[in-house]
Design a protein around this motif. Structure first.
Motif, PDB file in Angstrom:
ATOM      1  N   ARG A  25       0.845  -1.222   0.000  1.00 38.94           N
ATOM      2  CA  ARG A  25       0.000   0.000   0.000  1.00 38.94           C
ATOM      3  C   ARG A  25       0.868   1.255   0.000  1.00 38.94           C
ATOM      4  NH1 ARG A  25      -3.239  -3.453   2.908  1.00 38.94           N
ATOM      5  NH2 ARG A  25      -2.255  -2.978   4.898  1.00 38.94           N
ATOM      6  N   ALA A  26       1.953   1.229   0.747  1.00 40.49           N
ATOM      7  CA  ALA A  26       2.843   2.401   0.801  1.00 40.49           C
ATOM      8  C   ALA A  26       3.495   2.650  -0.567  1.00 40.49           C
ATOM      9  CB  ALA A  26       3.910   2.194   1.878  1.00 40.49           C
ATOM     10  N   LEU A  27       3.902   1.577  -1.250  1.00 41.50           N
ATOM     11  CA  LEU A  27       4.522   1.725  -2.584  1.00 41.50           C
ATOM     12  C   LEU A  27       3.520   2.313  -3.568  1.00 41.50           C
ATOM     13  CD1 LEU A  27       6.451  -1.667  -2.646  1.00 41.50           C
ATOM     14  CD2 LEU A  27       7.526   0.565  -2.975  1.00 41.50           C
ATOM     15  N   LEU A  51      15.130   3.883 -10.296  1.00 37.19           N
ATOM     16  CA  LEU A  51      15.876   4.298  -9.116  1.00 37.19           C
ATOM     17  C   LEU A  51      16.690   3.138  -8.579  1.00 37.19           C
ATOM     18  CD1 LEU A  51      13.077   6.230  -7.162  1.00 37.19           C
ATOM     19  CD2 LEU A  51      14.929   7.227  -8.513  1.00 37.19           C
ATOM     20  N   LYS A  52      17.790   3.470  -7.897  1.00 41.55           N
ATOM     21  CA  LYS A  52      18.519   2.454  -7.138  1.00 41.55           C
ATOM     22  C   LYS A  52      17.763   2.254  -5.822  1.00 41.55           C
ATOM     23  CE  LYS A  52      23.160   3.786  -8.579  1.00 41.55           C
ATOM     24  NZ  LYS A  52      23.083   5.242  -8.764  1.00 41.55           N
ATOM     25  N   PRO A  53      17.849   1.065  -5.209  1.00 42.22           N
ATOM     26  CA  PRO A  53      17.158   0.858  -3.927  1.00 42.22           C
ATOM     27  C   PRO A  53      17.526   1.926  -2.895  1.00 42.22           C
ATOM     28  CG  PRO A  53      18.052  -1.217  -4.722  1.00 42.22           C
ATOM     29  CD  PRO A  53      18.533  -0.154  -5.665  1.00 42.22           C
ATOM     30  N   SER A  54      18.789   2.398  -2.940  1.00 44.77           N
ATOM     31  CA  SER A  54      19.233   3.379  -1.941  1.00 44.77           C
ATOM     32  C   SER A  54      18.645   4.769  -2.175  1.00 44.77           C
ATOM     33  CB  SER A  54      20.763   3.458  -1.940  1.00 44.77           C
ATOM     34  OG  SER A  54      21.220   3.773  -3.244  1.00 44.77           O
ATOM     35  N   ASP A  55      18.002   4.987  -3.329  1.00 41.81           N
ATOM     36  CA  ASP A  55      17.407   6.295  -3.620  1.00 41.81           C
ATOM     37  C   ASP A  55      16.069   6.493  -2.914  1.00 41.81           C
ATOM     38  OD1 ASP A  55      19.469   6.960  -5.322  1.00 41.81           O
ATOM     39  OD2 ASP A  55      18.436   6.230  -7.118  1.00 41.81           O
ATOM     40  N   SER A  56      15.447   5.408  -2.431  1.00 41.55           N
ATOM     41  CA  SER A  56      14.105   5.503  -1.856  1.00 41.55           C
ATOM     42  C   SER A  56      13.984   4.513  -0.702  1.00 41.55           C
ATOM     43  CB  SER A  56      13.068   5.153  -2.945  1.00 41.55           C
ATOM     44  OG  SER A  56      11.921   4.565  -2.372  1.00 41.55           O
ATOM     45  N   PRO A  57      13.580   4.986   0.491  1.00 34.17           N
ATOM     46  CA  PRO A  57      13.439   4.055   1.621  1.00 34.17           C
ATOM     47  C   PRO A  57      12.459   2.924   1.314  1.00 34.17           C
ATOM     48  CG  PRO A  57      13.228   6.345   2.363  1.00 34.17           C
ATOM     49  CD  PRO A  57      13.284   6.371   0.863  1.00 34.17           C
ATOM     50  N   LEU A  58      11.383   3.213   0.571  1.00 34.60           N
ATOM     51  CA  LEU A  58      10.403   2.163   0.259  1.00 34.60           C
ATOM     52  C   LEU A  58      11.013   1.115  -0.674  1.00 34.60           C
ATOM     53  CD1 LEU A  58       7.175   4.298  -0.277  1.00 34.60           C
ATOM     54  CD2 LEU A  58       7.578   2.638   1.552  1.00 34.60           C
ATOM     55  N   PHE A  59      11.760   1.581  -1.691  1.00 36.73           N
ATOM     56  CA  PHE A  59      12.442   0.636  -2.586  1.00 36.73           C
ATOM     57  C   PHE A  59      13.501  -0.145  -1.807  1.00 36.73           C
ATOM     58  CE2 PHE A  59      11.682   2.622  -7.076  1.00 36.73           C
ATOM     59  CZ  PHE A  59      10.401   2.094  -7.076  1.00 36.73           C
ATOM     60  N   LYS A  87      19.792  -3.678  -9.239  1.00 38.21           N
ATOM     61  CA  LYS A  87      20.460  -2.607  -9.981  1.00 38.21           C
ATOM     62  C   LYS A  87      19.542  -1.393 -10.109  1.00 38.21           C
ATOM     63  CE  LYS A  87      21.490  -3.912 -14.182  1.00 38.21           C
ATOM     64  NZ  LYS A  87      21.324  -2.999 -15.322  1.00 38.21           N
ATOM     65  N   GLU A  88      18.290  -1.639 -10.518  1.00 37.13           N
ATOM     66  CA  GLU A  88      17.332  -0.542 -10.642  1.00 37.13           C
ATOM     67  C   GLU A  88      15.924  -1.071 -10.411  1.00 37.13           C
ATOM     68  OE1 GLU A  88      19.315  -0.311 -13.974  1.00 37.13           O
ATOM     69  OE2 GLU A  88      18.312  -2.077 -14.774  1.00 37.13           O
ATOM     70  N   MET A  89      15.063  -0.181  -9.945  1.00 37.54           N
ATOM     71  CA  MET A  89      13.668  -0.541  -9.663  1.00 37.54           C
ATOM     72  C   MET A  89      12.795   0.585 -10.205  1.00 37.54           C
ATOM     73  SD  MET A  89      14.195  -1.432  -5.618  1.00 37.54           S
ATOM     74  CE  MET A  89      12.895  -2.636  -5.382  1.00 37.54           C
ATOM     75  N   TRP A  90      11.595   0.234 -10.625  1.00 40.63           N
ATOM     76  CA  TRP A  90      10.647   1.253 -11.081  1.00 40.63           C
ATOM     77  C   TRP A  90       9.233   0.717 -10.951  1.00 40.63           C
ATOM     78  CZ3 TRP A  90      13.571  -1.911 -14.047  1.00 40.63           C
ATOM     79  CH2 TRP A  90      12.963  -2.605 -15.096  1.00 40.63           C
ATOM     80  N   VAL A  91       8.250   1.617 -10.976  1.00 46.42           N
ATOM     81  CA  VAL A  91       6.843   1.231 -10.828  1.00 46.42           C
ATOM     82  C   VAL A  91       6.120   1.530 -12.137  1.00 46.42           C
ATOM     83  CG1 VAL A  91       4.665   1.833  -9.663  1.00 46.42           C
ATOM     84  CG2 VAL A  91       6.745   1.456  -8.323  1.00 46.42           C
ATOM     85  N   ASN A  92       5.302   0.556 -12.572  1.00 46.21           N
ATOM     86  CA  ASN A  92       4.526   0.677 -13.810  1.00 46.21           C
ATOM     87  C   ASN A  92       3.056   0.821 -13.474  1.00 46.21           C
ATOM     88  OD1 ASN A  92       6.824  -0.358 -15.609  1.00 46.21           O
ATOM     89  ND2 ASN A  92       6.557  -1.997 -14.115  1.00 46.21           N
TER      90      ASN A  92
END
Ligand SMILES: [Fe+2]
Length: 207
Positions: A25-27, A51-59, A87-92
């Motif tokens: 829900r937070a994401l 984003l890298k995981p370190s760019d966002s506390p939720l990621f 390496k990278e994460m994103w939301v679609n």
């Protein structure tokens, strides 16, 4: 008894409920409104920046829960439990009518999807055999044929629940058929091992 061997199968892993309801829900709450990048495939598909995981506390929190699954899955790819990095994460965000064209993920070894909302059965992620490859240049497909794991050229992944994770080799082609349901939100990621060692010839990744 006759035996049929499935030679060189492709690993595909489903890990259910890897992200808990609160994190899911937070994401959605944080990233759905930030999915403002257009996608070439469809006007009803948008995504956040990568984003890298370190760019966002939720990621970062999500990546921490996903990492052990990367190590488990990596054993099937490389025969060894290796340290893995997201390496990278994103939301679609896939609105009604939107679709994702067939693609795979470059410069990566494991790719993964976490489902953040319910998915209409018509837009479960579909995986395809490579369009090139080593197949016969003949086909036998008509009303009476029944595809098997050997003859099929596509496979619809199992119905996901929010929080479910699927992992697959990054080279594997996949797509999302037009969404006939409500807004469908997913988290995608690419991952690499720290290194690969072929009898002393070592390649290190990351940085
Ligand atoms: Fe993808």
């Amino acid at each position: 008894m006759d035996e049929v061997f499935g030679l060189f199968p492709t690993p595909f892993m489903r890990a259910r409920g890897v992200l808990g309801g609160e994190l899911v829900r937070a994401l959605v709450g944080h990233f759905a409104a930030r999915a403002t990048n257009d996608n070439n495939s469809s006007p009803n598909l948008s995504h956040t920046e990568m984003l890298k995981p370190s760019d966002s506390p939720l990621f970062g929190e999500a990546a921490g829960l996903i990492k052990p699954k990367l190590a488990d899955f990596g054993v099937h790819l490389f025969g060894e439990r290796l340290p893995w990095a997201v390496k990278e994460m994103w939301v679609n965000v896939l609105d009604t009518g939107g679709r994702q064209a067939m693609h795979n993920h470059a410069n990566s070894f494991i790719s993964a999807v976490v489902y953040l909302t319910p998915t209409h059965p018509g837009s479960q992620t579909v995986f395809m055999k490579s369009p090139g490859g080593s197949e016969f240049m003949f086909r036998n497909d008509h009303a009476a044929t029944k595809p098997t794991e050997f003859s099929a050229d596509k496979w619809v992944s199992p119905a996901p629940e929010p929080g479910d994770l699927v992992l697959f080799p990054s080279y594997l082609m996949h797509a999302v058929p037009p969404n006939q349901g409500e807004r469908r939100i997913t988290l995608s990621l690419n991952a690499i091992p720290a290194q690969l060692n072929s009898w002393g010839y070592v390649i290190r990744f990351g940085g």
